[in-house]
Write a protein that holds these residues in place. Sequence first.
Motif, PDB file in Angstrom:
ATOM      1  N   ILE A 178     -34.902 -33.884  -2.391  1.00  0.00           N
ATOM      2  CA  ILE A 178     -35.372 -34.940  -1.483  1.00  0.00           C
ATOM      3  C   ILE A 178     -36.172 -34.322  -0.334  1.00  0.00           C
ATOM      4  CG2 ILE A 178     -34.644 -36.816   0.039  1.00  0.00           C
ATOM      5  CD1 ILE A 178     -32.047 -36.962  -1.689  1.00  0.00           C
ATOM      6  N   VAL A 179     -35.535 -33.442   0.414  1.00  0.00           N
ATOM      7  CA  VAL A 179     -36.182 -32.786   1.560  1.00  0.00           C
ATOM      8  C   VAL A 179     -35.617 -31.378   1.733  1.00  0.00           C
ATOM      9  CG1 VAL A 179     -36.848 -34.795   2.963  1.00  0.00           C
ATOM     10  CG2 VAL A 179     -34.493 -33.917   3.094  1.00  0.00           C
ATOM     11  N   HIS A 180     -36.290 -30.606   2.589  1.00  0.00           N
ATOM     12  CA  HIS A 180     -35.823 -29.302   3.087  1.00  0.00           C
ATOM     13  C   HIS A 180     -35.824 -28.203   2.023  1.00  0.00           C
ATOM     14  CE1 HIS A 180     -33.480 -31.752   6.361  1.00  0.00           C
ATOM     15  NE2 HIS A 180     -34.787 -31.834   6.480  1.00  0.00           N
ATOM     16  N   GLY A 181     -36.624 -28.396   0.937  1.00  0.00           N
ATOM     17  CA  GLY A 181     -36.752 -27.325  -0.049  1.00  0.00           C
ATOM     18  C   GLY A 181     -37.448 -26.116   0.567  1.00  0.00           C
ATOM     19  N   ILE A 182     -36.960 -24.929   0.239  1.00  0.00           N
ATOM     20  CA  ILE A 182     -37.542 -23.687   0.772  1.00  0.00           C
ATOM     21  C   ILE A 182     -38.580 -23.164  -0.212  1.00  0.00           C
ATOM     22  CG2 ILE A 182     -37.078 -21.295   1.453  1.00  0.00           C
ATOM     23  CD1 ILE A 182     -34.237 -22.165   2.154  1.00  0.00           C
ATOM     24  N   GLY A 209     -29.390 -36.983  -9.683  1.00  0.00           N
ATOM     25  CA  GLY A 209     -30.462 -36.284 -10.381  1.00  0.00           C
ATOM     26  C   GLY A 209     -31.742 -37.095 -10.544  1.00  0.00           C
ATOM     27  N   SER A 210     -31.800 -38.263  -9.928  1.00  0.00           N
ATOM     28  CA  SER A 210     -33.007 -39.098 -10.043  1.00  0.00           C
ATOM     29  C   SER A 210     -34.131 -38.526  -9.173  1.00  0.00           C
ATOM     30  CB  SER A 210     -32.699 -40.543  -9.638  1.00  0.00           C
ATOM     31  OG  SER A 210     -32.329 -40.600  -8.276  1.00  0.00           O
ATOM     32  N   LEU A 211     -35.353 -38.969  -9.443  1.00  0.00           N
ATOM     33  CA  LEU A 211     -36.508 -38.527  -8.667  1.00  0.00           C
ATOM     34  C   LEU A 211     -36.460 -39.090  -7.261  1.00  0.00           C
ATOM     35  CD1 LEU A 211     -39.437 -39.031 -11.211  1.00  0.00           C
ATOM     36  CD2 LEU A 211     -38.424 -36.850 -10.482  1.00  0.00           C
ATOM     37  N   GLN A 236     -39.312 -54.527  -3.607  1.00  0.00           N
ATOM     38  CA  GLN A 236     -40.057 -53.808  -4.641  1.00  0.00           C
ATOM     39  C   GLN A 236     -39.203 -53.342  -5.811  1.00  0.00           C
ATOM     40  OE1 GLN A 236     -43.496 -53.490  -4.648  1.00  0.00           O
ATOM     41  NE2 GLN A 236     -43.173 -54.975  -3.010  1.00  0.00           N
ATOM     42  N   GLY A 237     -37.883 -53.546  -5.704  1.00  0.00           N
ATOM     43  CA  GLY A 237     -37.036 -53.128  -6.816  1.00  0.00           C
ATOM     44  C   GLY A 237     -35.769 -52.461  -6.333  1.00  0.00           C
ATOM     45  N   ASN A 238     -35.129 -51.767  -7.238  1.00  0.00           N
ATOM     46  CA  ASN A 238     -33.794 -51.233  -6.963  1.00  0.00           C
ATOM     47  C   ASN A 238     -33.876 -49.748  -6.599  1.00  0.00           C
ATOM     48  OD1 ASN A 238     -31.068 -51.454  -6.703  1.00  0.00           O
ATOM     49  ND2 ASN A 238     -30.620 -51.128  -8.878  1.00  0.00           N
ATOM     50  N   TYR A 239     -34.470 -49.443  -5.451  1.00  0.00           N
ATOM     51  CA  TYR A 239     -34.603 -48.060  -5.023  1.00  0.00           C
ATOM     52  C   TYR A 239     -33.465 -47.690  -4.077  1.00  0.00           C
ATOM     53  CZ  TYR A 239     -39.244 -48.380  -7.016  1.00  0.00           C
ATOM     54  OH  TYR A 239     -40.289 -48.547  -7.888  1.00  0.00           O
ATOM     55  N   GLY A 240     -33.075 -46.421  -4.119  1.00  0.00           N
ATOM     56  CA  GLY A 240     -32.070 -45.925  -3.192  1.00  0.00           C
ATOM     57  C   GLY A 240     -32.741 -45.418  -1.926  1.00  0.00           C
ATOM     58  N   ILE A 241     -32.413 -46.035  -0.793  1.00  0.00           N
ATOM     59  CA  ILE A 241     -32.952 -45.570   0.491  1.00  0.00           C
ATOM     60  C   ILE A 241     -32.000 -44.512   1.037  1.00  0.00           C
ATOM     61  CG2 ILE A 241     -33.600 -46.193   2.838  1.00  0.00           C
ATOM     62  CD1 ILE A 241     -34.090 -49.049   1.875  1.00  0.00           C
ATOM     63  N   VAL A 242     -32.510 -43.298   1.208  1.00  0.00           N
ATOM     64  CA  VAL A 242     -31.671 -42.204   1.706  1.00  0.00           C
ATOM     65  C   VAL A 242     -31.182 -42.559   3.113  1.00  0.00           C
ATOM     66  CG1 VAL A 242     -31.677 -39.768   2.403  1.00  0.00           C
ATOM     67  CG2 VAL A 242     -32.800 -40.480   0.265  1.00  0.00           C
ATOM     68  N   ARG A 243     -29.885 -42.394   3.349  1.00  0.00           N
ATOM     69  CA  ARG A 243     -29.277 -42.806   4.621  1.00  0.00           C
ATOM     70  C   ARG A 243     -28.921 -41.614   5.504  1.00  0.00           C
ATOM     71  NH1 ARG A 243     -27.512 -48.213   3.649  1.00  0.00           N
ATOM     72  NH2 ARG A 243     -26.067 -48.165   5.397  1.00  0.00           N
ATOM     73  N   GLN A 244     -28.711 -40.468   4.857  1.00  0.00           N
ATOM     74  CA  GLN A 244     -28.191 -39.316   5.612  1.00  0.00           C
ATOM     75  C   GLN A 244     -29.284 -38.663   6.463  1.00  0.00           C
ATOM     76  OE1 GLN A 244     -26.228 -36.537   3.054  1.00  0.00           O
ATOM     77  NE2 GLN A 244     -25.378 -35.355   4.772  1.00  0.00           N
ATOM     78  N   TYR A 245     -30.535 -38.874   6.103  1.00  0.00           N
ATOM     79  CA  TYR A 245     -31.648 -38.263   6.831  1.00  0.00           C
ATOM     80  C   TYR A 245     -32.566 -39.382   7.311  1.00  0.00           C
ATOM     81  CZ  TYR A 245     -29.567 -34.288   4.647  1.00  0.00           C
ATOM     82  OH  TYR A 245     -28.638 -33.362   4.274  1.00  0.00           O
ATOM     83  N   LYS A 284     -26.799 -34.827  -2.197  1.00  0.00           N
ATOM     84  CA  LYS A 284     -25.849 -33.717  -2.292  1.00  0.00           C
ATOM     85  C   LYS A 284     -26.570 -32.412  -1.980  1.00  0.00           C
ATOM     86  CE  LYS A 284     -26.533 -32.695  -7.175  1.00  0.00           C
ATOM     87  NZ  LYS A 284     -26.042 -32.827  -8.539  1.00  0.00           N
ATOM     88  N   GLN A 285     -25.783 -31.393  -1.732  1.00  0.00           N
ATOM     89  CA  GLN A 285     -26.320 -30.036  -1.621  1.00  0.00           C
ATOM     90  C   GLN A 285     -25.650 -29.180  -2.673  1.00  0.00           C
ATOM     91  OE1 GLN A 285     -26.293 -29.904   2.967  1.00  0.00           O
ATOM     92  NE2 GLN A 285     -28.112 -28.801   2.320  1.00  0.00           N
ATOM     93  N   ARG A 286     -26.280 -28.049  -2.973  1.00  0.00           N
ATOM     94  CA  ARG A 286     -25.716 -27.192  -4.014  1.00  0.00           C
ATOM     95  C   ARG A 286     -25.151 -25.924  -3.395  1.00  0.00           C
ATOM     96  NH1 ARG A 286     -30.436 -28.066  -8.554  1.00  0.00           N
ATOM     97  NH2 ARG A 286     -29.771 -30.154  -9.161  1.00  0.00           N
ATOM     98  N   PRO A 287     -24.096 -25.396  -4.022  1.00  0.00           N
ATOM     99  CA  PRO A 287     -23.499 -24.166  -3.493  1.00  0.00           C
ATOM    100  C   PRO A 287     -24.555 -23.056  -3.428  1.00  0.00           C
ATOM    101  CG  PRO A 287     -22.171 -25.056  -5.311  1.00  0.00           C
ATOM    102  CD  PRO A 287     -23.448 -25.856  -5.256  1.00  0.00           C
ATOM    103  N   GLY A 288     -24.543 -22.305  -2.363  1.00  0.00           N
ATOM    104  CA  GLY A 288     -25.461 -21.184  -2.232  1.00  0.00           C
ATOM    105  C   GLY A 288     -26.822 -21.573  -1.691  1.00  0.00           C
ATOM    106  N   ASP A 289     -27.052 -22.849  -1.432  1.00  0.00           N
ATOM    107  CA  ASP A 289     -28.323 -23.313  -0.868  1.00  0.00           C
ATOM    108  C   ASP A 289     -27.990 -24.252   0.290  1.00  0.00           C
ATOM    109  OD1 ASP A 289     -30.673 -24.547  -0.174  1.00  0.00           O
ATOM    110  OD2 ASP A 289     -31.303 -24.985  -2.220  1.00  0.00           O
ATOM    111  N   SER A 290     -28.092 -23.713   1.500  1.00  0.00           N
ATOM    112  CA  SER A 290     -27.657 -24.511   2.645  1.00  0.00           C
ATOM    113  C   SER A 290     -28.765 -25.431   3.147  1.00  0.00           C
ATOM    114  CB  SER A 290     -27.181 -23.590   3.767  1.00  0.00           C
ATOM    115  OG  SER A 290     -28.213 -22.682   4.092  1.00  0.00           O
ATOM    116  N   TRP A 291     -29.934 -25.402   2.492  1.00  0.00           N
ATOM    117  CA  TRP A 291     -31.055 -26.211   2.968  1.00  0.00           C
ATOM    118  C   TRP A 291     -31.379 -27.398   2.068  1.00  0.00           C
ATOM    119  CZ3 TRP A 291     -32.943 -26.426   7.598  1.00  0.00           C
ATOM    120  CH2 TRP A 291     -32.822 -25.320   8.432  1.00  0.00           C
ATOM    121  N   THR A 292     -31.668 -27.135   0.789  1.00  0.00           N
ATOM    122  CA  THR A 292     -32.254 -28.172  -0.056  1.00  0.00           C
ATOM    123  C   THR A 292     -31.298 -29.348  -0.249  1.00  0.00           C
ATOM    124  OG1 THR A 292     -33.267 -26.337  -1.241  1.00  0.00           O
ATOM    125  CG2 THR A 292     -33.542 -28.540  -2.186  1.00  0.00           C
TER     126      THR A 292
END
Length: 257
Positions: free
Chosen positions: A79-83, A234-236, A162-171, A220-228
Amino acid sequence: MTDRQVVLKSPREIALMREAGRIAALALRETAKAAEPGVTTAELDRVAEAAIRSRGGIPSFKGLYGFPASICCSLNDEIVHGIPSTKRTIRAGDLVKIDIGVKREGYHSDTALTVGVGAIPPEAQRLIEVTEQALWAGIRACCAGGRVRDISAAIERYVRSQGNYGIVRQYVGHGIGRQFHEAPQVPNYLDPRHPVNTPLKPGLVIAIEPMLNAGSWETKQRPGDSWTVYTADGSLSAHFEHTVAITAGEPEVLTLP
Ligand code: MG
């Protein structure tokens, strides 16, 4: 939420932010053009940094909270903050999100876009278009006399239509100026339990940045990656952002080339 910490900008300060915004917009355009199959996200970072520095700007992100690069570059379900990385090669069909901040003469600007590389599925193209239009729905709600919640409501209303989109709430979006992140927060949805009531006054400058997922809003975030930040399912995901000044009349988008 109080608006005690909100810092309104003078016309002179907004002129400086307009120049920081112009550099960010030009750098974003150049970087997006370079997003082609076979190019690594580290190469995009180099393109962006050169585009920023050649115009007298400083990449705001470099070192911000310890971030190691000049841009955030997030692919597909990121979503955001990819290095940016020499190990991430862009392929045809990817959704590439590029987020750029520029500091110039002490003032920041912040802008982002999403591009599809090569042929992408129609539903991915539509996700991009709905996200960009959601940003503009928010910008149109930037009227002096209103409240931040009007922006949140306008974005959410448009997305729901416009449809059934997920609006990110955490950022969420944010005030911007001498500090990269200033008050107020600018959510992309309305939360009746925590309405964001900061008044929209001339001189308020905010970064509006809807993030939409093709699936659930959850992240979500993944172990070992404190940014992405990834979509939980897994959706776009797509992301657009402009820095906008509230005026007595029409809002002014500061991050246009
Ligand atoms: Mg931002």
